[in-house]
Design a protein around this motif. Structure first.
Motif, PDB file in Angstrom:
ATOM      1  N   LEU A 279       0.835  -1.197   0.000  1.00 14.10           N
ATOM      2  CA  LEU A 279       0.000   0.000   0.000  1.00 14.10           C
ATOM      3  C   LEU A 279       0.875   1.254   0.000  1.00 14.10           C
ATOM      4  O   LEU A 279       2.091   1.169  -0.086  1.00 14.10           O
ATOM      5  CB  LEU A 279      -0.917  -0.012   1.219  1.00 14.10           C
ATOM      6  N   ALA A 280       0.224   2.398   0.114  1.00 12.68           N
ATOM      7  CA  ALA A 280       0.929   3.685   0.088  1.00 12.68           C
ATOM      8  C   ALA A 280       1.855   3.839   1.291  1.00 12.68           C
ATOM      9  O   ALA A 280       1.661   3.217   2.336  1.00 12.68           O
ATOM     10  CB  ALA A 280      -0.078   4.827   0.057  1.00 12.68           C
ATOM     11  N   LYS A 281       2.858   4.691   1.110  1.00 12.86           N
ATOM     12  CA  LYS A 281       3.784   4.985   2.212  1.00 12.86           C
ATOM     13  C   LYS A 281       3.179   5.998   3.191  1.00 12.86           C
ATOM     14  O   LYS A 281       3.444   5.943   4.384  1.00 12.86           O
ATOM     15  CB  LYS A 281       5.094   5.559   1.652  1.00 12.86           C
ATOM     16  N   LYS A 282       2.358   6.947   2.655  1.00  8.67           N
ATOM     17  CA  LYS A 282       1.809   8.014   3.489  1.00  8.67           C
ATOM     18  C   LYS A 282       0.308   8.164   3.228  1.00  8.67           C
ATOM     19  O   LYS A 282      -0.153   7.976   2.103  1.00  8.67           O
ATOM     20  CB  LYS A 282       2.513   9.347   3.190  1.00  8.67           C
ATOM     21  N   SER A 283      -0.419   8.541   4.268  1.00 13.33           N
ATOM     22  CA  SER A 283      -1.863   8.730   4.134  1.00 13.33           C
ATOM     23  C   SER A 283      -2.197   9.912   3.225  1.00 13.33           C
ATOM     24  O   SER A 283      -3.288   9.974   2.656  1.00 13.33           O
ATOM     25  CB  SER A 283      -2.499   8.933   5.514  1.00 13.33           C
ATOM     26  N   SER A 284      -1.255  10.866   3.076  1.00  7.53           N
ATOM     27  CA  SER A 284      -1.492  12.006   2.184  1.00  7.53           C
ATOM     28  C   SER A 284      -1.674  11.542   0.740  1.00  7.53           C
ATOM     29  O   SER A 284      -2.397  12.176  -0.040  1.00  7.53           O
ATOM     30  CB  SER A 284      -0.337  13.006   2.278  1.00  7.53           C
ATOM     31  N   THR A 285      -1.029  10.436   0.365  1.00  8.47           N
ATOM     32  CA  THR A 285      -1.221   9.857  -0.966  1.00  8.47           C
ATOM     33  C   THR A 285      -2.633   9.319  -1.113  1.00  8.47           C
ATOM     34  O   THR A 285      -3.273   9.508  -2.153  1.00  8.47           O
ATOM     35  CB  THR A 285      -0.199   8.729  -1.215  1.00  8.47           C
ATOM     36  N   CYS A 286      -3.139   8.689  -0.066  1.00 15.14           N
ATOM     37  CA  CYS A 286      -4.487   8.113  -0.096  1.00 15.14           C
ATOM     38  C   CYS A 286      -5.543   9.194  -0.303  1.00 15.14           C
ATOM     39  O   CYS A 286      -6.551   8.967  -0.978  1.00 15.14           O
ATOM     40  CB  CYS A 286      -4.770   7.355   1.204  1.00 15.14           C
TER      41      CYS A 286
END
Length: 326
Positions: A279-286
């Protein structure tokens, strides 16, 4: 499944930020689209927030203005604003057509909520785009083009392909300007990210793309790179001296990226299974992704990563048992 060897800065950034999003955007096996949600996910993968559409329309407007400048046609502020509005409305209209399909299959509401697509403030977006273009045109380097100080220069479109070591490159400079006996390759970065240790090598990919093309020099030391990036409300300029060693390191970075991308797709398999795709490294990407509702980490990335670890362990155990049975 083998990944068609294509490299660009944007593909690399997405791959590093979220392998799952990258796989859906660029690596899904299209052979079984009719038997899975792959086609639906793929069409969702490039749905963007209105802010991102503004950045794209702003870049398009900059290109169009530069192309006219090459023909000695300069734009007025009023005409520039009109072109920004036209390009932005065109992109929003196109995206709304894509979203109309998702309205039929029941996923549009979730996408609207994720990216706040119901809240459109065209004037706000045009204002920010206009500010960027106006301040860019005051940049010393752009002013040198406006005043015809540099006689030999070209504008390139990102869709033009280059190659290195059998890899397709989509990383051309936005502008190439000849100053004395050097070519200056300029990239305009609309949403400059924080400096990374790989920024120079990523920029050096422009040299790989242009060498020998359109009668440009082969030698790496005949180039200078300039990255004009929007950071913290201002255009910042970085100058990079090209060299043979940097070019070698840049090509190695590209080949390493392609190898990692191929390894990632080997985990996908013919059935487009995401059980082993990180999954993504950071929630900001989500928060920028239209696929949040269908992703284990869409609402809570930490919890999603734990769920993904369980799936990866189950898949690993399954493969191990299959080998023993064999």
């Amino acid at each position: 499944m083998e990944y068609h060897k294509v490299w660009s800065k944007s593909r690399r950034e997405l791959f590093l930020a979220c392998p799952r999003w990258w796989v859906i955007r660029y690596g899904l096996n299209q052979a079984n689209w009719g038997q899975s949600k792959s086609r639906e996910w793929h069409s969702m993968s490039d749905i963007r927030s209105h802010w991102d559409l503004m950045l794209r329309s702003c870049k398009q407007t900059i290109f169009e203005r530069l192309e006219d400048l090459q023909m000695n046609v300069e734009w007025s502020p009023l005409f520039t604003e009109r072109k920004i509005r036209e390009n932005l409305n065109e992109k929003i209209s196109h995206q709304q057509k894509v979203l109309s399909i998702h309205q039929l299959i029941g996923t549009k509401t979730a996408i609207d909520e994720n990216l706040k697509l119901d809240d459109i403030d065209i004037e706000y977006l045009v204002k920010h785009s206009m500010k960027r273009i106006t301040t860019l045109w005051k940049n010393d380097f752009i002013q040198a083009l406006v005043s015809r100080f540099h006689k030999q220069w070209m504008v390139f479109e990102r869709i033009e392909r280059g190659s290195v070591n059998g890899i397709d490159l989509y990383c051309c400079p936005d502008i190439a300007v000849k100053i004395q006996n050097h070519w200056h390759l300029i990239r305009i970065d609309m949403q400059g990210k924080k400096d990374s240790s790989f920024e120079e090598l990523e920029a050096m990919a422009m040299v790989s793309w242009i060498r020998g093309k359109h009668n440009f020099p082969i030698l790496a030391n005949k180039y200078t790179i300039r990255v004009i990036a929007w950071r913290n409300g201002f255009w910042n300029q970085q100058r990079i001296t090209s060299s043979k060693d940097k070019l070698t390191q840049s090509n190695y970075l590209i080949e390493s990226d392609i190898n990692q991308m191929q390894k990632m797709l080997s985990k996908l398999g013919l059935e487009n299974s995401f059980s082993q795709i990180p999954l993504a490294k950071k929630s900001s990407t989500c928060r920028k992704c239209a696929l949040r509702e269908s992703c284990p980490g869409g609402r809570n990335l930490s919890s999603g990563i734990m769920q993904q670890s369980v799936l990866e362990l189950a898949e690993f155990t399954k493969k191990g048992n299959s080998k023993v049975a064999y």
